[in-house]
Write a protein that holds these residues in place. Structure first.
Motif, PDB file in Angstrom:
ATOM      1  N   ALA A 160       3.828  17.603  41.827  1.00 37.28           N
ATOM      2  CA  ALA A 160       4.573  16.463  41.288  1.00 37.28           C
ATOM      3  C   ALA A 160       3.628  15.355  40.836  1.00 37.28           C
ATOM      4  N   ALA A 161       2.547  15.148  41.573  1.00 35.21           N
ATOM      5  CA  ALA A 161       1.576  14.116  41.179  1.00 35.21           C
ATOM      6  C   ALA A 161       0.929  14.465  39.838  1.00 35.21           C
ATOM      7  N   ARG A 162       0.609  15.747  39.646  1.00 35.80           N
ATOM      8  CA  ARG A 162       0.013  16.148  38.361  1.00 35.80           C
ATOM      9  C   ARG A 162       1.039  16.067  37.236  1.00 35.80           C
ATOM     10  N   ALA A 163       2.272  16.496  37.531  1.00 34.84           N
ATOM     11  CA  ALA A 163       3.297  16.514  36.486  1.00 34.84           C
ATOM     12  C   ALA A 163       3.659  15.111  36.024  1.00 34.84           C
ATOM     13  N   THR A 164       3.597  14.140  36.915  1.00 36.30           N
ATOM     14  CA  THR A 164       3.919  12.756  36.559  1.00 36.30           C
ATOM     15  C   THR A 164       2.673  11.930  36.263  1.00 36.30           C
ATOM     16  N   HIS A 165       1.527  12.610  36.207  1.00 31.68           N
ATOM     17  CA  HIS A 165       0.253  11.958  35.876  1.00 31.68           C
ATOM     18  C   HIS A 165      -0.081  10.827  36.851  1.00 31.68           C
ATOM     19  N   ARG A 166       0.199  11.064  38.120  1.00 35.60           N
ATOM     20  CA  ARG A 166      -0.124  10.086  39.160  1.00 35.60           C
ATOM     21  C   ARG A 166      -1.267  10.668  39.986  1.00 35.60           C
ATOM     22  N   ARG A 167      -2.503  10.379  39.535  1.00 35.77           N
ATOM     23  CA  ARG A 167      -3.675  10.880  40.244  1.00 35.77           C
ATOM     24  C   ARG A 167      -4.524   9.696  40.676  1.00 35.77           C
ATOM     25  N   PRO A 168      -5.166   9.790  41.824  1.00 38.10           N
ATOM     26  CA  PRO A 168      -5.986   8.670  42.291  1.00 38.10           C
ATOM     27  C   PRO A 168      -7.182   8.441  41.384  1.00 38.10           C
ATOM     28  N   PRO A 169      -7.669   7.207  41.318  1.00 36.87           N
ATOM     29  CA  PRO A 169      -8.840   6.911  40.480  1.00 36.87           C
ATOM     30  C   PRO A 169     -10.029   7.761  40.901  1.00 36.87           C
ATOM     31  N   GLY A 170     -10.768   8.242  39.892  1.00 40.14           N
ATOM     32  CA  GLY A 170     -11.965   9.022  40.174  1.00 40.14           C
ATOM     33  C   GLY A 170     -11.685  10.454  40.565  1.00 40.14           C
ATOM     34  N   PHE A 171     -10.424  10.889  40.412  1.00 40.22           N
ATOM     35  CA  PHE A 171     -10.118  12.282  40.759  1.00 40.22           C
ATOM     36  C   PHE A 171     -10.782  13.197  39.749  1.00 40.22           C
ATOM     37  N   PRO A 172     -11.304  14.343  40.167  1.00 38.38           N
ATOM     38  CA  PRO A 172     -12.009  15.237  39.235  1.00 38.38           C
ATOM     39  C   PRO A 172     -11.156  15.549  38.019  1.00 38.38           C
ATOM     40  N   PRO A 173     -11.673  15.514  36.803  1.00 33.62           N
ATOM     41  CA  PRO A 173     -10.915  15.729  35.600  1.00 33.62           C
ATOM     42  C   PRO A 173     -10.642  17.183  35.352  1.00 33.62           C
ATOM     43  N   PRO A 174      -9.968  17.277  34.151  1.00 38.14           N
ATOM     44  CA  PRO A 174      -9.126  18.395  33.774  1.00 38.14           C
ATOM     45  C   PRO A 174      -9.563  19.756  34.299  1.00 38.14           C
ATOM     46  N   TRP A 175      -8.538  20.387  34.848  1.00 44.41           N
ATOM     47  CA  TRP A 175      -8.706  21.762  35.329  1.00 44.41           C
ATOM     48  C   TRP A 175      -8.025  22.706  34.343  1.00 44.41           C
ATOM     49  N   PRO A 219      -0.434  10.263  48.431  1.00 36.67           N
ATOM     50  CA  PRO A 219       0.012   8.861  48.495  1.00 36.67           C
ATOM     51  C   PRO A 219       0.632   8.357  47.207  1.00 36.67           C
ATOM     52  N   LEU A 220       0.044   8.699  46.058  1.00 36.23           N
ATOM     53  CA  LEU A 220       0.597   8.233  44.790  1.00 36.23           C
ATOM     54  C   LEU A 220       1.895   8.967  44.449  1.00 36.23           C
ATOM     55  N   ALA A 221       1.991  10.233  44.794  1.00 37.37           N
ATOM     56  CA  ALA A 221       3.241  10.958  44.552  1.00 37.37           C
ATOM     57  C   ALA A 221       4.362  10.398  45.422  1.00 37.37           C
ATOM     58  N   LEU A 222       4.059  10.082  46.664  1.00 40.26           N
ATOM     59  CA  LEU A 222       5.075   9.527  47.564  1.00 40.26           C
ATOM     60  C   LEU A 222       5.494   8.120  47.150  1.00 40.26           C
ATOM     61  N   ALA A 223       4.672   7.439  46.367  1.00 40.02           N
ATOM     62  CA  ALA A 223       4.990   6.090  45.905  1.00 40.02           C
ATOM     63  C   ALA A 223       5.828   6.092  44.633  1.00 40.02           C
ATOM     64  N   SER A 224       6.310   7.248  44.226  1.00 39.82           N
ATOM     65  CA  SER A 224       7.138   7.358  43.027  1.00 39.82           C
ATOM     66  C   SER A 224       8.397   8.133  43.372  1.00 39.82           C
ATOM     67  N   MET A 225       9.570   7.530  43.165  1.00 41.99           N
ATOM     68  CA  MET A 225      10.819   8.226  43.435  1.00 41.99           C
ATOM     69  C   MET A 225      10.986   9.412  42.491  1.00 41.99           C
ATOM     70  N   LEU A 263       7.660   0.741  47.671  1.00 42.91           N
ATOM     71  CA  LEU A 263       7.052   1.965  47.152  1.00 42.91           C
ATOM     72  C   LEU A 263       5.540   1.800  46.998  1.00 42.91           C
ATOM     73  N   ARG A 264       5.126   0.638  46.493  1.00 45.71           N
ATOM     74  CA  ARG A 264       3.680   0.429  46.327  1.00 45.71           C
ATOM     75  C   ARG A 264       2.956   0.389  47.663  1.00 45.71           C
ATOM     76  N   SER A 265       3.667  -0.022  48.718  1.00 44.96           N
ATOM     77  CA  SER A 265       2.999  -0.061  50.019  1.00 44.96           C
ATOM     78  C   SER A 265       2.597   1.332  50.491  1.00 44.96           C
ATOM     79  N   LEU A 266       3.297   2.371  50.031  1.00 42.39           N
ATOM     80  CA  LEU A 266       2.895   3.726  50.387  1.00 42.39           C
ATOM     81  C   LEU A 266       1.549   4.069  49.763  1.00 42.39           C
ATOM     82  N   ALA A 267       1.352   3.631  48.508  1.00 43.80           N
ATOM     83  CA  ALA A 267       0.069   3.882  47.853  1.00 43.80           C
ATOM     84  C   ALA A 267      -1.051   3.046  48.460  1.00 43.80           C
ATOM     85  N   VAL A 268      -0.706   1.985  49.187  1.00 46.23           N
ATOM     86  CA  VAL A 268      -1.718   1.132  49.826  1.00 46.23           C
ATOM     87  C   VAL A 268      -2.053   1.623  51.233  1.00 46.23           C
ATOM     88  N   GLU A 269      -1.049   2.023  51.995  1.00 52.36           N
ATOM     89  CA  GLU A 269      -1.258   2.361  53.401  1.00 52.36           C
ATOM     90  C   GLU A 269      -1.650   3.818  53.630  1.00 52.36           C
TER      91      GLU A 269
END
Length: 548
Positions: A465-480, A341-347, A320-326
């Motif tokens: 799903a990425a927002r709902a599970t709080h899986r956002r890439p580093p440096g992503f623009p903050p709160p909307w 990528p981070l959403a796909l790395a979480s079942m 799963l982590r390899s998805l967030a890497v590749e």
């Protein structure tokens, strides 16, 4: 002859045109077009090269082995014992198959491979084992009758049975190489093979136990119950645990670069040797002391089972982590959004994306019909909020069954998107390990094409799903601004530019797809994938082959 033909010796036969090089074009001009040909080239090849023949032959052999082994077991246990053993032996099978299927859920392998492994273990491996063990035991009894059973169980059986089970995993490793890429694949294939083998063996043991109870007049009160508790409740993982060692060895070989020959050959052999050794220790535990079985079970089998389980779960997490890497490389190139990528790395995020797409499209189709655009993820519909959609449904609303079908189609599109993205990440990971696929560039382009076909449905669902599970890439623009989605509140990002800043991946920047605007995600019906046709790419992403 003056007429340009050769007269035949017998009257009534047609003449043969004389070959004259200057008239070849004139003669062959009368040949009809290809669509009107009555004779077509026939490909003549050895029969075993035909794929259909190979599949039919393999399963015919397995079916024959199954008939023979079941006949042998029935002969030893009797009809009643066979039926009782069959009914009890099948009980642990669904749990074991589900556990190994869960282990391989990150990148599920085709069921045909898994069913082949199970059938091989239940039919071919079991038949080889019962014949070889019987022959070896009788041969040993001729010279050492007192120790024949002990030697057969502790020396002959482990070697024969583990070799027979390992053959199925080896066949998948050799002939399904693209679907056998790492440690998890080897463990799953080995687990299905051993589950099939244990199923057939349990029929024999439980049937014999039932026969003993009938002779003693105890029915189910003694031997059958004890045999079932030991083999199906306490130690259903015994055979899978042994064979998984071989699967892990072949999985290590599959993920090793071709240049490391010692590791590619040594790992499978070491795994097979460990499987035989553990099997011999387990079979011989009852002969050590009075409590030898319980000592080996508690002091060895259970800790090893826990260790192997931890190792396989850790390998699954690494997949799963390899998805967030590749996959971020494709996000930078514009093929994916930064969230994906981070959403796909979480079942959990994957399941949430599928459910959100199903609910959203079912609601949009059932409550508003086709003319009304579906609401964006995280926002209520402008005319009827979630929770009250059906109260004010317009006259042209769809039938509930049709709405559910649209929801299922959307969830299926997201699941396909997740599967293709996972295959893409593993394809790139395999190339990074030094074992690239020979058709890396072509397979990569095809996977990107499939992703592009489904991105209108899957992209927003995965972003939610990425927002709902709080899986956002580093440096992503903050709160909307926050909007309601069901009973929860989540931050909803402004629609990002499909490709963002210029990418360092120059080959991707020139793709025609990268210059097309992304259509708004308002269609109430998910896109239906069309048969694959090569997309109009300007060129392969890697002009000189896979990444180093």
């Amino acid at each position: 002859m003056s007429d340009g033909s050769v007269q035949q010796r017998w009257q009534g036969q047609p003449v043969v045109p004389v070959l004259q090089e200057q008239r070849v074009d004139e003669i062959l001009a009368a040949v009809p077009e290809r669509s009107q040909w009555r004779y077509r080239p026939r490909h003549v090849a050895p029969l075993w090269r035909n794929k259909t023949f190979r599949v039919v032959a393999v399963f015919a052999v397995l079916a024959l082995c199954g008939v023979v082994i079941l006949a042998l077991v029935r002969d030893q246990t009797g009809t009643e014992g066979f039926l009782v053993g069959l009914g009890l032996a099948v009980l642990p099978v669904p749990a074991l198959m589900s556990a190994f299927r869960w282990l391989g859920r990150v990148d599920p392998r085709p069921w045909r491979n898994l069913l082949f492994a199970f059938a091989w273990g239940a039919c071919a491996a079991a038949l080889v084992a019962i014949l070889a063990n019987s022959f070896a035991t009788r041969w040993i009894a001729g010279s050492d009758p007192g120790n024949a059973d002990t030697l057969g169980a502790t020396v002959i059986a482990p070697v024969v049975e583990e070799s027979a089970k390992a053959a199925a995993v080896l066949l998948l490793f050799l002939f399904r190489r693209r679907e056998f890429t790492g440690l998890v694949d080897g463990a799953v294939a080995a687990g299905f093979t051993a589950t099939g083998f244990a199923f057939t063996e349990n029929i024999l043991y439980l049937g014999n136990a039932f026969g003993e109870d009938q002779q003693l007049g105890t029915a189910f009160a003694s031997v059958t119950v004890m045999t079932f508790l030991i083999r199906a409740v306490m130690t259903p993982f015994a055979h899978p645990l042994f064979t998984v060692m071989t699967g892990i060895g072949l999985g290590i070989a599959a993920s090793t670069a071709p240049g490391r020959r010692f590791r590619r050959i040594g790992a499978p052999l070491l795994g097979l040797a460990l499987a035989m050794g553990m099997h011999a220790l387990w079979n011989g535990s009852a002969t050590f002391t009075r409590y030898g079985f319980y000592i080996v079970y508690g002091a060895f089998m259970v800790p090893v089972f826990g260790l192997i389980t931890w190792l396989l779960v850790r390998a699954r997490r690494q997949e799963l982590r390899s998805l967030a890497v590749e996959l971020p490389a494709y996000a930078e190139a514009g093929w994916l959004t930064p969230d994906e990528p981070l959403a796909l790395a979480s079942m959990r995020a994957r399941a949430l994306a599928r459910n959100a797409a199903r609910q959203r499209y079912a609601t949009a189709s059932g409550a508003y019909g086709r003319p009304h655009p579906a609401p964006p993820y995280g926002q209520p519909h402008p005319t009827a909020p979630y929770g009250h959609a059906h109260a004010h449904a317009p006259a042209h609303a769809k039938h509930p069954k049709e709405a559910k079908e649209h929801g299922r189609a959307a969830a299926r599109a997201v699941a396909e998107y997740e599967a293709f993205a996972t295959s893409l990440a593993f394809l790139r990971r395999q190339a990074g390990r030094g074992t690239p696929d020979p058709d890396f560039a072509a397979r990569e382009l095809e996977l990107l094409h499939h992703l592009w076909q489904r991105r209108d449905v899957a992209g927003p669902a995965l972003a939610y799903a990425a927002r709902a599970t709080h899986r956002r890439p580093p440096g992503f623009p903050p709160p909307w601004p926050h909007h309601a989605y069901g009973p929860h509140t989540y931050a909803v990002a402004p629609a990002p530019s499909p490709y963002g800043a210029p990418s360092p991946y120059a080959p991707y920047a020139a793709q025609p797809y990268g210059q097309q605007p992304v259509p708004p995600y308002t269609a109430p019906t998910p896109h239906t994938p069309q048969p694959y046709t090569p997309p109009p790419y300007a060129g392969p992403p890697y002009a000189s082959g896979p990444p180093a």
